[in-house]
Design a protein around this motif. Sequence first.
Motif, PDB file in Angstrom:
ATOM      1  N   SER A  14      35.084  38.768  22.799  1.00 24.44           N
ATOM      2  CA  SER A  14      34.688  37.376  22.590  1.00 24.44           C
ATOM      3  C   SER A  14      35.928  36.528  22.281  1.00 24.44           C
ATOM      4  CB  SER A  14      33.698  37.301  21.418  1.00 24.44           C
ATOM      5  OG  SER A  14      33.265  35.981  21.214  1.00 24.44           O
ATOM      6  N   GLY A  15      35.996  35.386  22.949  1.00 27.25           N
ATOM      7  CA  GLY A  15      37.163  34.520  22.807  1.00 27.25           C
ATOM      8  C   GLY A  15      38.231  34.757  23.846  1.00 27.25           C
ATOM      9  N   GLY A  16      38.085  35.826  24.600  1.00 30.39           N
ATOM     10  CA  GLY A  16      39.069  36.157  25.616  1.00 30.39           C
ATOM     11  C   GLY A  16      38.876  35.379  26.904  1.00 30.39           C
ATOM     12  N   SER A  17      39.723  35.719  27.893  1.00 27.02           N
ATOM     13  CA  SER A  17      39.709  35.009  29.170  1.00 27.02           C
ATOM     14  C   SER A  17      39.689  35.979  30.336  1.00 27.02           C
ATOM     15  CB  SER A  17      40.954  34.115  29.297  1.00 27.02           C
ATOM     16  OG  SER A  17      40.988  33.124  28.285  1.00 27.02           O
ATOM     17  N   LEU A  18      39.123  35.525  31.425  1.00 24.90           N
ATOM     18  CA  LEU A  18      39.160  36.235  32.696  1.00 24.90           C
ATOM     19  C   LEU A  18      39.280  35.205  33.810  1.00 24.90           C
ATOM     20  CD1 LEU A  18      36.323  38.929  32.371  1.00 24.90           C
ATOM     21  CD2 LEU A  18      38.770  39.378  32.518  1.00 24.90           C
ATOM     22  N   ARG A  19      39.860  35.635  34.903  1.00 27.42           N
ATOM     23  CA  ARG A  19      39.943  34.780  36.090  1.00 27.42           C
ATOM     24  C   ARG A  19      39.309  35.500  37.251  1.00 27.42           C
ATOM     25  NH1 ARG A  19      44.899  33.399  40.052  1.00 27.42           N
ATOM     26  NH2 ARG A  19      44.399  31.230  40.608  1.00 27.42           N
ATOM     27  N   LEU A  20      38.226  34.952  37.743  1.00 27.41           N
ATOM     28  CA  LEU A  20      37.545  35.529  38.893  1.00 27.41           C
ATOM     29  C   LEU A  20      38.077  34.911  40.179  1.00 27.41           C
ATOM     30  CD1 LEU A  20      33.834  35.567  37.660  1.00 27.41           C
ATOM     31  CD2 LEU A  20      35.664  37.228  37.238  1.00 27.41           C
ATOM     32  N   SER A  21      38.185  35.738  41.201  1.00 27.14           N
ATOM     33  CA  SER A  21      38.618  35.278  42.516  1.00 27.14           C
ATOM     34  C   SER A  21      37.492  35.473  43.520  1.00 27.14           C
ATOM     35  CB  SER A  21      39.849  36.053  42.981  1.00 27.14           C
ATOM     36  OG  SER A  21      40.934  35.869  42.105  1.00 27.14           O
ATOM     37  N   CYS A  22      37.420  34.572  44.459  1.00 27.81           N
ATOM     38  CA  CYS A  22      36.456  34.653  45.555  1.00 27.81           C
ATOM     39  C   CYS A  22      37.255  34.403  46.828  1.00 27.81           C
ATOM     40  CB  CYS A  22      35.364  33.620  45.370  1.00 27.81           C
ATOM     41  SG  CYS A  22      34.208  33.446  46.752  1.00 27.81           S
ATOM     42  N   VAL A  23      37.535  35.468  47.561  1.00 26.55           N
ATOM     43  CA  VAL A  23      38.339  35.366  48.769  1.00 26.55           C
ATOM     44  C   VAL A  23      37.428  35.393  49.988  1.00 26.55           C
ATOM     45  CG1 VAL A  23      40.190  36.395  50.116  1.00 26.55           C
ATOM     46  CG2 VAL A  23      40.298  36.449  47.623  1.00 26.55           C
TER      47      VAL A  23
END
Length: 126
Positions: A14-23
């Motif tokens: 909780s409080g963290g980050s993620l970056r999702l990609s859609c190629v």
Amino acid sequence: QVQLVESGGGLVQSGGSLRLSCVASGLSVASNAIGWFRQAPGKEREGVACIANSDDTVFYHHSVKGRFTVSRDNAKNAVYLQMNNLKPEDTAVYSCARSSRAGQCQIIPEYAYNVWGQGTQVTVSS
């Protein structure tokens, strides 16, 4: 072959980050509206964010506004979802989808998205 492939999911505190990609392949993200959707266990799928095909106008669900950012890289034919300050209630399978409809992407109905990725799991621990 027309397809969207998501990546970037995972387990985060909780409080963290993620970056999702859609190629995308077989279609151009520059000329399509791209939506991000999520579905948590036992819940209906909901739209999280979208970017219009006519320009870079974006829309966010109220639950993620101020924490998530959607962007598009036409050169890489990809759309991204940067997720910051993640909460346990963000846990879900996230999918991107494409619609050829123009205009404000927030009014595009889900049935108008006709190409979907396979989804990527995002799990946020408390």
